[in-house]
Design an enzyme around this catalytic site. Structure first.
Site, mmCIF file in Angstrom:
data_model
loop_
_atom_site.group_PDB
_atom_site.id
_atom_site.type_symbol
_atom_site.label_atom_id
_atom_site.label_comp_id
_atom_site.label_asym_id
_atom_site.label_seq_id
_atom_site.Cartn_x
_atom_site.Cartn_y
_atom_site.Cartn_z
ATOM 1 N N TYR A 196 4.497 37.335 6.469
ATOM 2 C CA TYR A 196 4.130 36.921 7.653
ATOM 3 C C TYR A 196 4.082 37.870 8.984
ATOM 4 C CZ TYR A 196 3.584 32.731 5.447
ATOM 5 O OH TYR A 196 3.239 31.643 4.535
ATOM 6 N N ARG A 217 0.652 39.631 8.680
ATOM 7 C CA ARG A 217 -0.417 38.722 9.118
ATOM 8 C C ARG A 217 -0.337 38.650 10.777
ATOM 9 N NH1 ARG A 217 -0.369 33.611 5.846
ATOM 10 N NH2 ARG A 217 -2.393 33.132 7.320
ATOM 11 N N GLN A 239 -5.343 23.661 10.950
ATOM 12 C CA GLN A 239 -4.788 23.718 9.740
ATOM 13 C C GLN A 239 -4.452 25.251 9.837
ATOM 14 O OE1 GLN A 239 -6.126 22.153 5.731
ATOM 15 N NE2 GLN A 239 -7.944 22.113 7.117
ATOM 16 N N HIS A 259 -0.256 23.083 10.566
ATOM 17 C CA HIS A 259 0.552 23.841 9.721
ATOM 18 C C HIS A 259 1.160 24.834 10.125
ATOM 19 C CE1 HIS A 259 -2.340 22.600 6.176
ATOM 20 N NE2 HIS A 259 -1.426 21.823 6.280
ATOM 21 N N GLY A 272 -14.848 24.529 8.357
ATOM 22 C CA GLY A 272 -14.393 25.445 7.494
ATOM 23 C C GLY A 272 -13.341 25.411 6.740
ATOM 24 N N THR A 273 -12.993 24.153 6.119
ATOM 25 C CA THR A 273 -12.111 23.772 5.148
ATOM 26 C C THR A 273 -12.309 23.497 3.981
ATOM 27 O OG1 THR A 273 -9.947 22.641 5.136
ATOM 28 C CG2 THR A 273 -11.760 21.456 6.341
ATOM 29 N N SER A 274 -11.940 23.880 2.769
ATOM 30 C CA SER A 274 -12.083 23.543 1.529
ATOM 31 C C SER A 274 -12.033 22.133 1.076
ATOM 32 C CB SER A 274 -11.504 24.636 0.398
ATOM 33 O OG SER A 274 -10.224 24.511 0.700
ATOM 34 N N LEU A 322 -19.669 26.609 5.221
ATOM 35 C CA LEU A 322 -20.448 27.706 4.601
ATOM 36 C C LEU A 322 -20.901 27.234 3.239
ATOM 37 C CD1 LEU A 322 -21.436 30.805 5.118
ATOM 38 C CD2 LEU A 322 -19.297 31.476 4.005
HETATM 39 C C1 BJW Z 1 -16.636 28.935 6.063
HETATM 40 C C2 BJW Z 1 -16.794 30.306 6.614
HETATM 41 C C3 BJW Z 1 -17.721 30.392 7.616
HETATM 42 C C4 BJW Z 1 -15.884 30.556 4.834
HETATM 43 N N1 BJW Z 1 -18.014 29.614 8.217
HETATM 44 N N2 BJW Z 1 -17.054 27.991 6.734
HETATM 45 C C5 BJW Z 1 -1.190 16.739 -5.889
HETATM 46 C C6 BJW Z 1 -2.263 15.901 -5.229
HETATM 47 C C7 BJW Z 1 -2.430 15.772 -3.931
HETATM 48 C C8 BJW Z 1 -1.450 16.432 -3.129
HETATM 49 C C9 BJW Z 1 -0.555 17.137 -3.772
HETATM 50 C C10 BJW Z 1 -0.312 17.440 -5.112
HETATM 51 N N3 BJW Z 1 0.567 18.113 -5.169
HETATM 52 C C11 BJW Z 1 1.211 18.596 -4.013
HETATM 53 C C12 BJW Z 1 0.651 18.065 -3.166
HETATM 54 C C13 BJW Z 1 0.771 18.173 -1.750
HETATM 55 C C14 BJW Z 1 0.248 19.503 -1.320
HETATM 56 C C15 BJW Z 1 -1.036 19.826 -1.654
HETATM 57 O O1 BJW Z 1 -2.010 19.292 -1.197
HETATM 58 N N4 BJW Z 1 -1.430 20.632 -2.659
HETATM 59 C C16 BJW Z 1 -2.542 21.110 -3.327
HETATM 60 C C17 BJW Z 1 -2.704 22.276 -3.336
HETATM 61 C C18 BJW Z 1 -2.969 19.977 -4.425
HETATM 62 N N5 BJW Z 1 0.493 19.414 0.372
HETATM 63 C C19 BJW Z 1 1.700 19.716 0.934
HETATM 64 O O2 BJW Z 1 2.659 20.261 0.145
HETATM 65 C C20 BJW Z 1 1.487 19.618 2.525
HETATM 66 N N6 BJW Z 1 2.665 18.607 2.747
HETATM 67 C C21 BJW Z 1 2.770 17.437 2.424
HETATM 68 O O3 BJW Z 1 1.804 17.040 1.723
HETATM 69 O O4 BJW Z 1 3.828 16.731 2.640
HETATM 70 C C22 BJW Z 1 3.953 15.312 2.346
HETATM 71 C C23 BJW Z 1 3.190 14.490 3.094
HETATM 72 C C24 BJW Z 1 3.314 13.008 2.817
HETATM 73 C C25 BJW Z 1 2.813 12.206 3.480
HETATM 74 C C26 BJW Z 1 1.933 12.369 4.667
HETATM 75 C C27 BJW Z 1 1.870 13.665 5.040
HETATM 76 C C28 BJW Z 1 2.546 14.466 4.362
HETATM 77 C C29 BJW Z 1 1.775 20.578 3.236
HETATM 78 C C30 BJW Z 1 0.791 21.881 3.104
HETATM 79 C C31 BJW Z 1 0.788 23.013 3.753
HETATM 80 C C32 BJW Z 1 -0.278 23.910 3.506
HETATM 81 N N7 BJW Z 1 0.129 25.386 3.843
HETATM 82 C C33 BJW Z 1 -0.796 26.340 3.979
HETATM 83 C C34 BJW Z 1 -0.113 27.553 4.343
HETATM 84 C C35 BJW Z 1 0.060 27.890 5.475
HETATM 85 C C36 BJW Z 1 0.803 29.306 5.646
HETATM 86 C C37 BJW Z 1 -0.126 30.390 5.723
HETATM 87 O O5 BJW Z 1 -0.997 30.439 6.503
HETATM 88 O O6 BJW Z 1 0.279 31.516 5.184
HETATM 89 O O7 BJW Z 1 -1.919 26.346 5.115
HETATM 90 S S1 BJW Z 1 -1.783 26.434 2.432
HETATM 91 C C38 BJW Z 1 -3.102 26.974 2.886
HETATM 92 O O8 BJW Z 1 -4.153 26.089 2.720
HETATM 93 C C39 BJW Z 1 -3.125 27.115 4.774
HETATM 94 C C40 BJW Z 1 -4.329 26.313 5.214
HETATM 95 O O9 BJW Z 1 -4.245 25.816 6.398
HETATM 96 C C41 BJW Z 1 -4.605 25.430 4.139
HETATM 97 C C42 BJW Z 1 -6.019 24.896 4.091
HETATM 98 O O10 BJW Z 1 -6.864 25.836 3.449
HETATM 99 P P1 BJW Z 1 -8.107 25.828 4.213
HETATM 100 O O11 BJW Z 1 -8.164 25.926 5.668
HETATM 101 O O12 BJW Z 1 -9.166 24.624 3.904
HETATM 102 O O13 BJW Z 1 -8.808 27.387 3.744
HETATM 103 P P2 BJW Z 1 -9.560 27.579 2.390
HETATM 104 O O14 BJW Z 1 -9.584 28.956 2.183
HETATM 105 O O15 BJW Z 1 -9.197 26.717 1.131
HETATM 106 O O16 BJW Z 1 -11.086 27.472 2.690
HETATM 107 C C43 BJW Z 1 -12.106 27.993 3.662
HETATM 108 C C44 BJW Z 1 -13.039 27.246 3.793
HETATM 109 O O17 BJW Z 1 -13.852 27.758 4.785
HETATM 110 C C45 BJW Z 1 -13.960 27.263 2.474
HETATM 111 O O18 BJW Z 1 -14.376 25.888 2.238
HETATM 112 C C46 BJW Z 1 -15.112 27.984 2.717
HETATM 113 O O19 BJW Z 1 -16.616 27.590 2.376
HETATM 114 C C47 BJW Z 1 -15.443 27.716 4.206
HETATM 115 N N8 BJW Z 1 -15.741 29.144 4.957
HETATM 116 N N9 BJW Z 1 -16.352 30.979 5.667
HETATM 117 C C48 BJW Z 1 -17.823 28.287 7.768
HETATM 118 N N10 BJW Z 1 -18.022 31.650 7.945
#
Ligand code: BJW
Length: 236
Positions: free
Chosen positions: A55, A58, A96, A114, A181-183, A208
């Protein structure tokens, strides 16, 4: 303006053209680390030095002059400002992302679900403090004055995202939901469009590439082009 209450969700894709790498790459690694190592409470407990280093790097990248908001961040700030002039309208930007590019563009109705790279948190008291320097194990917390109690203010896997009450309330009232822009791989954010749709909102995805989610409307291309064009359409 055909909408009275808008919720926008952004992910890493909106900051990609500002020079910040997205998360899910083909090799499944983030900046050469496994997710479990750097984005879980268990990873932090096992190797806090590594997680702080990750971190710190970053944070320093975010603070470098090369990283700046792009046209997509700016367009969302413009949308918020325009809506603020219309009586009775509501706007919430849920990001996020842990960068500060939305606030640097002027967005104010903003939730960092997040966490934030430029904040640290005391694990004893849960108080948050601004941070621009590197964080280490020996740093003493300003509230409890103990070393080792500080962690990055980041929501890791298995932890509850922030401000969920405010987000869910806005989703239940919105008539337009836009995802940019979220997957759609990480919950609960990945389920927001369904909550909004259930509440009667129109749902639009700007990305994208295809993500496989079923929004009412999909537009594909770089955020820096799609978002300003979409906002201009909304405002005319
Ligand atoms: C472009 C572009 C351009 C590129 N123009 N577009 C099984 C089933 C369901 C859920 C779970 C499960 N097992 C566990 C879970 C829960 C878990 C989860 O979801 N896991 C999955 C992996 C399955 N979630 C959690 O644990 C969360 N907490 C939780 O659920 O608590 C319980 C709860 C209960 C009830 C209500 C509420 C909550 C916590 C999640 C924490 C995520 N943290 C992170 C890390 C942050 C730290 C760091 O930054 O280092 O956050 S993970 C990481 O992913 C980060 C992001 O915010 C997050 C999302 O990613 P994002 O933004 O979508 O990025 P990418 O890279 O995936 O996608 C980029 C996109 O951009 C792509 O689509 C490209 O095409 C596009 N793109 N260039 C437009 N120029």
């Amino acid at each position: 303006m055909p909408y009275r209450s808008i919720v926008v969700l952004t992910g890493a894709g909106i900051s990609a053209e500002s020079g910040i790498q997205t998360f899910r790459t083909a090799d499944g690694l983030w900046e050469n680390h496994r997710i479990e190592e750097v984005a879980t409470p268990e990873g932090f407990a096992a190797n806090p030095v590594l997680v702080h280093q990750f971190y710190n790097q970053r944070r320093q990248q975010l603070l470098s002059p090369d990283i700046r908001p792009n046209a997509a961040h700016q367009a969302l700030a413009r949308l918020e400002h325009a809506l603020s002039l219309i009586e009775g309208s509501e706007f919430l930007l849920v990001t996020q992302n842990v960068d500060n590019l939305h606030e640097r563009s002027g967005s104010r109705q903003l939730v960092h679900m997040h966490g934030e790279l430029l904040k640290m948190r005391c694990m004893e008291t849960n108080l948050c403090f601004d941070i621009r320097h590197d964080l280490g194990l020996d740093d003493c917390c300003r509230c409890c004055r103990q070393p080792g109690n500080l962690r990055p203010h980041i929501v890791w896997f298995g932890e509850m995202p922030l401000d969920m009450f405010r987000i869910e309330k806005a989703l239940a009232r919105c008539d337009l939901f836009v995802s940019i822009g979220t997957s759609g791989n990480v919950y609960p954010a990945a389920g927001f469009y369904q909550l909004a749709s259930n509440a009667g909102a129109r749902t639009v995805e700007l990305n994208l590439d295809e993500t496989g989610s079923s929004f009412d409307e999909h537009r594909y291309g770089p955020a820096s082009q799609l978002v300003p064009a979409f906002v201009s359409e909304l405002l005319t």
